[in-house]
Design a protein around this motif. Structure first.
Motif, PDB file in Angstrom:
ATOM      1  N   ALA A 100       0.835  -1.204   0.000  1.00 51.80           N
ATOM      2  CA  ALA A 100       0.000   0.000   0.000  1.00 51.80           C
ATOM      3  C   ALA A 100       0.870   1.255   0.000  1.00 51.80           C
ATOM      4  CB  ALA A 100      -0.937  -0.014   1.208  1.00 51.80           C
ATOM      5  N   LEU A 101       1.853   1.301   0.876  1.00 54.96           N
ATOM      6  CA  LEU A 101       2.700   2.502   0.978  1.00 54.96           C
ATOM      7  C   LEU A 101       3.543   2.717  -0.281  1.00 54.96           C
ATOM      8  CD1 LEU A 101       3.906   2.247   4.688  1.00 54.96           C
ATOM      9  CD2 LEU A 101       2.284   3.902   3.739  1.00 54.96           C
ATOM     10  N   LEU A 102       3.827   1.620  -0.975  1.00 57.16           N
ATOM     11  CA  LEU A 102       4.735   1.710  -2.133  1.00 57.16           C
ATOM     12  C   LEU A 102       4.004   1.619  -3.461  1.00 57.16           C
ATOM     13  CD1 LEU A 102       7.463  -0.698  -0.684  1.00 57.16           C
ATOM     14  CD2 LEU A 102       7.676   1.790  -0.924  1.00 57.16           C
ATOM     15  N   HIS A 103       2.649   1.523  -3.447  1.00 55.50           N
ATOM     16  CA  HIS A 103       1.947   1.121  -4.667  1.00 55.50           C
ATOM     17  C   HIS A 103       2.117   2.091  -5.838  1.00 55.50           C
ATOM     18  CE1 HIS A 103      -1.299   3.831  -3.269  1.00 55.50           C
ATOM     19  NE2 HIS A 103      -1.708   3.852  -4.524  1.00 55.50           N
ATOM     20  N   ASP A 104       2.390   3.365  -5.563  1.00 59.62           N
ATOM     21  CA  ASP A 104       2.578   4.325  -6.656  1.00 59.62           C
ATOM     22  C   ASP A 104       4.046   4.704  -6.851  1.00 59.62           C
ATOM     23  OD1 ASP A 104      -0.068   4.620  -7.557  1.00 59.62           O
ATOM     24  OD2 ASP A 104      -0.545   6.049  -5.966  1.00 59.62           O
ATOM     25  N   ALA A 113       3.070  -5.259 -10.123  1.00 63.36           N
ATOM     26  CA  ALA A 113       1.739  -5.596 -10.644  1.00 63.36           C
ATOM     27  C   ALA A 113       0.765  -4.424 -10.488  1.00 63.36           C
ATOM     28  CB  ALA A 113       1.187  -6.830  -9.931  1.00 63.36           C
ATOM     29  N   LEU A 114       0.996  -3.599  -9.466  1.00 63.02           N
ATOM     30  CA  LEU A 114       0.122  -2.442  -9.218  1.00 63.02           C
ATOM     31  C   LEU A 114       0.501  -1.235 -10.080  1.00 63.02           C
ATOM     32  CD1 LEU A 114      -0.020  -2.877  -5.352  1.00 63.02           C
ATOM     33  CD2 LEU A 114      -2.026  -2.932  -6.840  1.00 63.02           C
ATOM     34  N   THR A 115       1.517  -1.417 -10.914  1.00 58.70           N
ATOM     35  CA  THR A 115       2.005  -0.346 -11.794  1.00 58.70           C
ATOM     36  C   THR A 115       1.450  -0.538 -13.193  1.00 58.70           C
ATOM     37  OG1 THR A 115       4.052  -0.279 -10.506  1.00 58.70           O
ATOM     38  CG2 THR A 115       4.100   0.745 -12.701  1.00 58.70           C
ATOM     39  N   LYS A 116       0.778   0.483 -13.718  1.00 64.37           N
ATOM     40  CA  LYS A 116       0.237   0.362 -15.080  1.00 64.37           C
ATOM     41  C   LYS A 116       1.387   0.280 -16.075  1.00 64.37           C
ATOM     42  CE  LYS A 116      -4.308   2.308 -14.460  1.00 64.37           C
ATOM     43  NZ  LYS A 116      -4.114   3.246 -13.308  1.00 64.37           N
ATOM     44  N   GLU A 118      15.471  -3.316  -1.201  1.00 67.01           N
ATOM     45  CA  GLU A 118      15.048  -2.723   0.079  1.00 67.01           C
ATOM     46  C   GLU A 118      14.013  -3.565   0.814  1.00 67.01           C
ATOM     47  OE1 GLU A 118      15.865   0.218   1.691  1.00 67.01           O
ATOM     48  OE2 GLU A 118      17.464   0.588   0.246  1.00 67.01           O
ATOM     49  N   PHE A 119      13.071  -4.165   0.054  1.00 68.86           N
ATOM     50  CA  PHE A 119      11.909  -4.784   0.699  1.00 68.86           C
ATOM     51  C   PHE A 119      11.647  -6.236   0.288  1.00 68.86           C
ATOM     52  CE2 PHE A 119      11.074  -0.165   0.407  1.00 68.86           C
ATOM     53  CZ  PHE A 119      11.042   0.121   1.763  1.00 68.86           C
ATOM     54  N   GLY A 120      12.490  -6.770  -0.592  1.00 57.40           N
ATOM     55  CA  GLY A 120      12.345  -8.172  -0.977  1.00 57.40           C
ATOM     56  C   GLY A 120      11.519  -8.366  -2.243  1.00 57.40           C
ATOM     57  N   ALA A 121      11.628  -9.565  -2.791  1.00 59.47           N
ATOM     58  CA  ALA A 121      11.032  -9.875  -4.096  1.00 59.47           C
ATOM     59  C   ALA A 121       9.506  -9.822  -4.067  1.00 59.47           C
ATOM     60  CB  ALA A 121      11.486 -11.260  -4.558  1.00 59.47           C
ATOM     61  N   ARG A 122       8.916 -10.269  -2.963  1.00 60.53           N
ATOM     62  CA  ARG A 122       7.450 -10.344  -2.906  1.00 60.53           C
ATOM     63  C   ARG A 122       6.835  -8.944  -3.016  1.00 60.53           C
ATOM     64  NH1 ARG A 122       3.650 -12.767   1.735  1.00 60.53           N
ATOM     65  NH2 ARG A 122       5.025 -11.528   3.039  1.00 60.53           N
ATOM     66  N   VAL A 123       7.399  -7.997  -2.250  1.00 60.61           N
ATOM     67  CA  VAL A 123       6.904  -6.617  -2.298  1.00 60.61           C
ATOM     68  C   VAL A 123       7.182  -6.017  -3.679  1.00 60.61           C
ATOM     69  CG1 VAL A 123       7.245  -4.281  -1.374  1.00 60.61           C
ATOM     70  CG2 VAL A 123       7.070  -6.239   0.196  1.00 60.61           C
ATOM     71  N   ALA A 124       8.378  -6.255  -4.210  1.00 58.46           N
ATOM     72  CA  ALA A 124       8.735  -5.701  -5.524  1.00 58.46           C
ATOM     73  C   ALA A 124       7.769  -6.196  -6.597  1.00 58.46           C
ATOM     74  CB  ALA A 124      10.170  -6.092  -5.869  1.00 58.46           C
ATOM     75  N   GLU A 125       7.424  -7.466  -6.551  1.00 58.45           N
ATOM     76  CA  GLU A 125       6.504  -8.010  -7.563  1.00 58.45           C
ATOM     77  C   GLU A 125       5.086  -7.493  -7.362  1.00 58.45           C
ATOM     78  OE1 GLU A 125       7.089 -12.296  -7.599  1.00 58.45           O
ATOM     79  OE2 GLU A 125       9.218 -11.893  -7.997  1.00 58.45           O
ATOM     80  N   GLY A 126       4.680  -7.344  -6.112  1.00 55.16           N
ATOM     81  CA  GLY A 126       3.354  -6.798  -5.822  1.00 55.16           C
ATOM     82  C   GLY A 126       3.212  -5.383  -6.358  1.00 55.16           C
ATOM     83  N   VAL A 127       4.211  -4.545  -6.074  1.00 56.94           N
ATOM     84  CA  VAL A 127       4.171  -3.153  -6.533  1.00 56.94           C
ATOM     85  C   VAL A 127       4.243  -3.101  -8.058  1.00 56.94           C
ATOM     86  CG1 VAL A 127       5.385  -0.929  -6.495  1.00 56.94           C
ATOM     87  CG2 VAL A 127       5.121  -2.249  -4.377  1.00 56.94           C
ATOM     88  N   LYS A 153      -3.821   2.311 -24.201  1.00 54.58           N
ATOM     89  CA  LYS A 153      -4.588   2.850 -23.080  1.00 54.58           C
ATOM     90  C   LYS A 153      -5.898   2.089 -22.830  1.00 54.58           C
ATOM     91  CE  LYS A 153      -4.768   7.217 -20.822  1.00 54.58           C
ATOM     92  NZ  LYS A 153      -5.826   7.854 -20.268  1.00 54.58           N
ATOM     93  N   ALA A 154      -6.575   1.736 -23.908  1.00 50.37           N
ATOM     94  CA  ALA A 154      -7.875   1.075 -23.775  1.00 50.37           C
ATOM     95  C   ALA A 154      -7.765  -0.300 -23.098  1.00 50.37           C
ATOM     96  CB  ALA A 154      -8.526   0.928 -25.151  1.00 50.37           C
ATOM     97  N   GLU A 155      -6.591  -0.898 -23.182  1.00 56.90           N
ATOM     98  CA  GLU A 155      -6.419  -2.243 -22.609  1.00 56.90           C
ATOM     99  C   GLU A 155      -5.676  -2.220 -21.285  1.00 56.90           C
ATOM    100  OE1 GLU A 155      -4.362  -4.428 -25.726  1.00 56.90           O
ATOM    101  OE2 GLU A 155      -5.635  -3.361 -27.156  1.00 56.90           O
ATOM    102  N   ARG A 156      -5.264  -1.012 -20.860  1.00 57.01           N
ATOM    103  CA  ARG A 156      -4.361  -0.908 -19.717  1.00 57.01           C
ATOM    104  C   ARG A 156      -4.980  -1.414 -18.416  1.00 57.01           C
ATOM    105  NH1 ARG A 156      -1.380   4.673 -20.260  1.00 57.01           N
ATOM    106  NH2 ARG A 156      -0.764   3.887 -22.288  1.00 57.01           N
ATOM    107  N   MET A 157      -6.247  -1.081 -18.192  1.00 59.82           N
ATOM    108  CA  MET A 157      -6.883  -1.515 -16.946  1.00 59.82           C
ATOM    109  C   MET A 157      -7.024  -3.035 -16.913  1.00 59.82           C
ATOM    110  SD  MET A 157      -8.159  -1.048 -13.966  1.00 59.82           S
ATOM    111  CE  MET A 157      -8.288   0.722 -13.754  1.00 59.82           C
ATOM    112  N   ALA A 158      -7.459  -3.624 -18.031  1.00 63.73           N
ATOM    113  CA  ALA A 158      -7.611  -5.082 -18.086  1.00 63.73           C
ATOM    114  C   ALA A 158      -6.264  -5.767 -17.871  1.00 63.73           C
ATOM    115  CB  ALA A 158      -8.219  -5.496 -19.422  1.00 63.73           C
ATOM    116  N   ASP A 159      -5.231  -5.227 -18.478  1.00 65.46           N
ATOM    117  CA  ASP A 159      -3.884  -5.787 -18.320  1.00 65.46           C
ATOM    118  C   ASP A 159      -3.444  -5.693 -16.860  1.00 65.46           C
ATOM    119  OD1 ASP A 159      -1.034  -6.474 -19.228  1.00 65.46           O
ATOM    120  OD2 ASP A 159      -0.759  -4.513 -18.297  1.00 65.46           O
ATOM    121  N   SER A 160      -3.702  -4.526 -16.260  1.00 60.02           N
ATOM    122  CA  SER A 160      -3.328  -4.297 -14.865  1.00 60.02           C
ATOM    123  C   SER A 160      -4.062  -5.293 -13.944  1.00 60.02           C
ATOM    124  CB  SER A 160      -3.670  -2.852 -14.515  1.00 60.02           C
ATOM    125  OG  SER A 160      -3.669  -2.653 -13.141  1.00 60.02           O
ATOM    126  N   LEU A 161      -5.362  -5.448 -14.166  1.00 60.73           N
ATOM    127  CA  LEU A 161      -6.148  -6.353 -13.311  1.00 60.73           C
ATOM    128  C   LEU A 161      -5.695  -7.802 -13.477  1.00 60.73           C
ATOM    129  CD1 LEU A 161      -9.685  -4.746 -13.678  1.00 60.73           C
ATOM    130  CD2 LEU A 161      -8.159  -4.659 -11.685  1.00 60.73           C
TER     131      LEU A 161
END
Ligand code: NI
Length: 173
Positions: free
Chosen positions: A59-63, A89-92, A78-87, A98-106
């Motif tokens: 949450a703190l790093l998502h953007d 995935a939260l990065t567009k 700094e925070f390990g692979a799990r956090v790096a991969e989570g963030v 653009k039209a497919e970006r949200m679907a790709d992100s989800l």
């Protein structure tokens, strides 16, 4: 629910430094205010069903990658692979049309642990505050429709967050 206050502080310091003088668009608040709001949503939602420290860090790093240009490799150090991969995935992905970006992100979020889904829900819950005054009715409607897509794709990760998001959608204007 126990969570690691020192880890919270270390991650918050990193995120605050990364976002620097950036502000929440249209609010005049330092960007870190948005990050703390998203983190408090996931802390509030912690019910033993997920790893609260992992969710809080994402949450703190998502953007931090999307909006502050932090390298995923630095997050890994700094925070390990799990956090790096989570963030990550939260990065567009700007290379996706653009039209497919949200679907790709989800799709990429859904390939991650449920904590990452919860952060995306918490982010949109936080952003369903009254829209900036300059937004047109069409833009607000599109934002609300997008919220519904996020809710339907990720809501099963956490019924409490999904319910809270429905509440916010109901009063969004
Ligand atoms: Ni955000």
């Amino acid at each position: 629910m126990n969570w690691d206050q020192d880890l919270f502080k270390r991650t918050l310091d990193f995120a605050a430094k990364a976002h620097g003088t950036q502000q929440v668009p249209g609010s005049g608040f330092p960007y870190v205010v948005h990050l703390v709001k998203v983190a408090t949503e996931v802390l509030r939602a912690a019910d033993g069903s997920f790893d609260v420290d992992f969710a809080m860090q994402c949450a703190l790093l998502h953007d931090s990658v999307e909006d502050a240009g932090v390298e995923v490799a630095l997050l890994r150090t700094e925070f390990g692979a799990r956090v790096a991969e989570g963030v990550s995935a939260l990065t567009k992905d700007e290379s996706v049309p653009k039209a497919e970006r949200m679907a790709d992100s989800l799709r990429r979020i859904r390939a991650q642990p449920r904590e990452v889904w919860a952060v995306k829900l918490a982010d949109r819950i936080t952003n369903l505050e009254p829209a900036p005054a300059h937004w047109s009715a069409e833009k607000r409607a599109a934002y609300l429709a997008e919220a519904k897509v996020i809710h339907d794709a990720l809501g099963e990760a956490h019924p409490g967050l999904a319910a809270r998001m429905r509440e916010k959608m109901k009063v969004y204007a």
